[in-house]
Design a protein around this motif. Structure first.
Motif: not given
Length: 673
Positions: A538-546, A567-569, A549-555, A642-645
């Protein structure tokens, strides 16, 4: 390990290298450094030269493959429709007659509402609570989605048997939040929703003022249901969505819904228990049925009957439906009718149609190669579990047991659906649609009390997609997906592992994402993790969630890291695991010798380019906002980067310096497997 990293130069690759299969070098934007923005580097030129067609809301390689597949399917359908001598009751007769009736817009317009009139009359004839409940059962069978969703599926805590399951539903807007938000975009969608309802009620013959009043009634009732509905993030908790009640207890809690009568009407009178996905939602359904005037409930049910049938009704109904969808997707015009009716044929007669497709489009060689890749990826996943540094031995043992029990389905079902009881003719497209829905509903209901059907597929063979099914612990890859550019027997390993291999790893590791990990090797919803391992996951997954949540494609619009968590995991784990499988494959093929470059790129670089090029997407702002609100998948650009970074393997492959935009520091990096 990776070969010597290539410098992130923007010059063309050395011409001495042979040309590869599967990547088009013209698509790359070499003015962009891959270590700054790999999404643009890998496909910037493609994005610029592939604008979204007017009938689409987004556009990517899957759409291009879809176009090719659709042309094959169109040829099959045209031939079937032209064949007036097919054996009565055969798949060819049913598919041909269904498509011919769907394409006959003159007959559809001439018939008007006549094919729907018996159903409209049934709604109008309701006089009391008993009649109301009987009609709810009937409209559920017709797939109209009134009030809730009901059906028979595998019991998630006892996967050797089927269970009756009821879940929230009954809304027109795509998400509960639309009913309560008042931002500009939501207001625009709600305005289109109200106009759509008013237009359809008008087409049904209601005077303008009455049509408007009826639309307001539907919105008021749907808002009640929306308020009691769980959010999409809340719906991701499988334990919270498993609430088994005896029929007697359900009858006591929901007397106006009358579960006992509901089950009897659905031919499920033998059921002793029911799983309610969202009990508080059904409290509200019960209250609505008890307190709302019958006239208002009729209006709501009439709306959903017509809304669910609009595509099979005269042109004015379909046009009204498209105007509403425009507000959601931004599409400028409808897709050509043959494409829409092809999709409808796939939905109604998917495996009958699918048999005709695989005879033409899927080779035994493709299936064998795909199975070999899955085996290699499974072996890599086993290695990742065994060498995992944060998971204890008991949890590893359960994880390996689950991985070994995973079923793999490739191409098409071993046992096809039997459509012999479904009558299809050229008389009426709408009648065919309703008959197919009723047949499917009854087929599903008939499973109750019988053995689990492990041959069943949840997607049709031409589908360009794949899935993991937790209670069945299976991954499924339809034939439609196993074609270029996702899978090409002529391409080198790096391309196939980065493309369909990435999908295989993604689906396989869904069994170990934040939802999938809650199911055991037999598909049962059972906690097999030690508390310490679960907390660490859960702790490691939370890093992915964070991060997401910082990605912003539109204003003012950000990705929802909780909604997209699973899906991200699966992207994270899948890419890492499949990279390991590719390295093993390259080692077997080339040993310690040099690995060939194609188009100037190493196998490792081609692996990441292949992953990225299949996620290139142009998308309209309306559709992007809708995706972020309702889709558990992140937008394509973030699925790419996201994953590649977080992968040192990517950093090494492209020689990215520490601190580059595509490289997260060791302290920020998300590491699951």
């Amino acid at each position: 390990m990776a070969t010597a990293p290539a410098a992130p130069a923007t010059t063309a690759p050395v011409s001495a290298d042979p040309k590869g299969v599967g990547l088009d070098m013209a698509d790359l934007d070499r003015s962009v450094n891959p270590c700054d923005d790999f999404f643009q580097f890998s496909g910037g030129n493609w994005l610029r030269s592939n604008p979204i067609p007017s009938y689409a809301s987004s556009w990517g390689p899957r759409n291009l493959l879809g176009n090719r597949t659709q042309e094959t399917l169109r040829s099959i359908l045209d031939d079937a429709a032209a064949n007036r001598t097919a054996a009565p009751g055969s798949n060819a007769q049913k598919v041909g007659d269904f498509y011919a009736a769907a394409m006959d817009t003159v007959a559809i317009d001439r018939a008007g509402l006549a094919p729907l009139k018996p159903e409209l009359d049934r709604v109008a004839a309701m006089r009391n609570a008993a009649g109301l409940r009987a009609e709810i059962v009937h409209l559920q069978e017709l797939g109209t989605g009134v009030f809730f969703r009901a059906g028979v599926d595998v019991d998630e805590k006892k996967t050797t048997q089927y269970a009756v399951q009821l879940n929230q539903g009954g809304l027109t807007l795509p998400d509960r939040d639309f009913y309560f938000k008042d931002d500009t975009r939501t207001t625009k969608v709600k305005t289109a929703y109200r106009a759509y309802m008013t237009q359809l009620f008008g087409l049904l013959g209601d005077a303008p003022a009455v049509a408007q009043r009826n639309a307001a009634t539907v919105e008021r009732l749907e808002t009640r249901l929306a308020k009691a509905s769980r959010t999409r993030v809340e719906l991701r908790d499988p334990q919270a969505n498993y609430n088994k009640l005896t029929v007697a207890a359900a009858q006591k809690r929901y007397p106006s819904l009358n579960p006992k009568g509901l089950l009897t009407g659905m031919q499920l009178g033998k059921a002793q228990e029911v799983i309610f996905g969202q009990p508080a939602f059904f409290d509200e359904v019960n209250a609505v049925l008890k307190t709302e005037p019958l006239a208002d409930l009729k209006t709501y049910m009439r709306w959903h009957l017509v809304r669910s049938s609009a595509a099979a009704l005269p042109t004015a109904y379909a046009e009204a439906a498209f105007r509403y969808s425009q507000a959601l997707t931004g599409a400028k015009q409808p897709a050509p009718r043959w494409k829409r009716m092809q999709a409808a044929t796939d939905q109604a007669l998917g495996e009958a149609f699918g048999q005709l497709y695989v005879d033409q489009a899927f080779s035994p060689e493709a299936k064998a190669k795909a199975l070999e890749m899955v085996a290699n990826i499974r072996a890599s996943m086993a290695e990742h579990i065994q060498t995992n540094t944060w998971m204890s031995a008991p949890t590893k043992a359960e994880a390996l047991k689950k991985l070994n029990a995973l079923r793999v389905k490739i191409g098409y079902p071993d046992v096809w659906k039997d459509y012999s009881n479904l009558k299809i003719s050229r008389e009426s497209y709408l009648k065919n649609v309703l008959a197919a829905r009723r047949w499917e509903s009854r087929r599903e209901t008939a499973k109750f009390g019988g053995p689990i059907d492990r041959n069943e597929w949840g997607m049709t063979p031409p589908t360009i997609n794949a899935y993991y099914n937790p209670p069945m612990n299976e991954i499924v890859f339809p034939a439609g997906y196993l074609q270029p550019p996702f899978f090409d027997p002529k391409a080198d390993d790096a391309i196939n592992y980065g493309a369909i291999g990435g999908v295989m790893g993604h689906e396989m590791t869904h069994g170990f994402d934040d939802q999938g990990r809650q199911y055991d090797s037999e598909g049962n919803l059972r906690d097999w993790w030690t508390p310490a391992d679960a907390a660490e996951f859960t702790k490691r997954a939370a890093v992915v969630g964070k991060q997401y949540s910082e990605f912003s494609p539109l204003d003012s619009v950000r990705v929802n890291g909780q909604l997209t968590m699973g899906e991200n995991l699966a992207d994270f784990a899948g890419l890492t695991v499949v990279y390991g499988a590719l390295e093993k494959q390259l080692q077997q093929r080339y040993g310690s010798g040099p690995r060939p470059k194609f188009d100037g790129f190493t196998p490792e670089q081609r692996y990441f380019l292949s992953w990225a090029q299949l996620r290139r997407t142009n998308i309209r702002p309306e559709a992007l906002r809708q995706q972020i609100l309702t889709d558990p998948h992140s937008p394509g650009q973030y699925r790419t980067i996201g994953p590649l970074m977080n992968m040192p393997q990517f950093q090494q492959a492209f020689g990215c310096a520490e601190g580059s935009k595509m490289t997260r520091s060791a302290s920020e990096r998300a590491v699951i497997w």
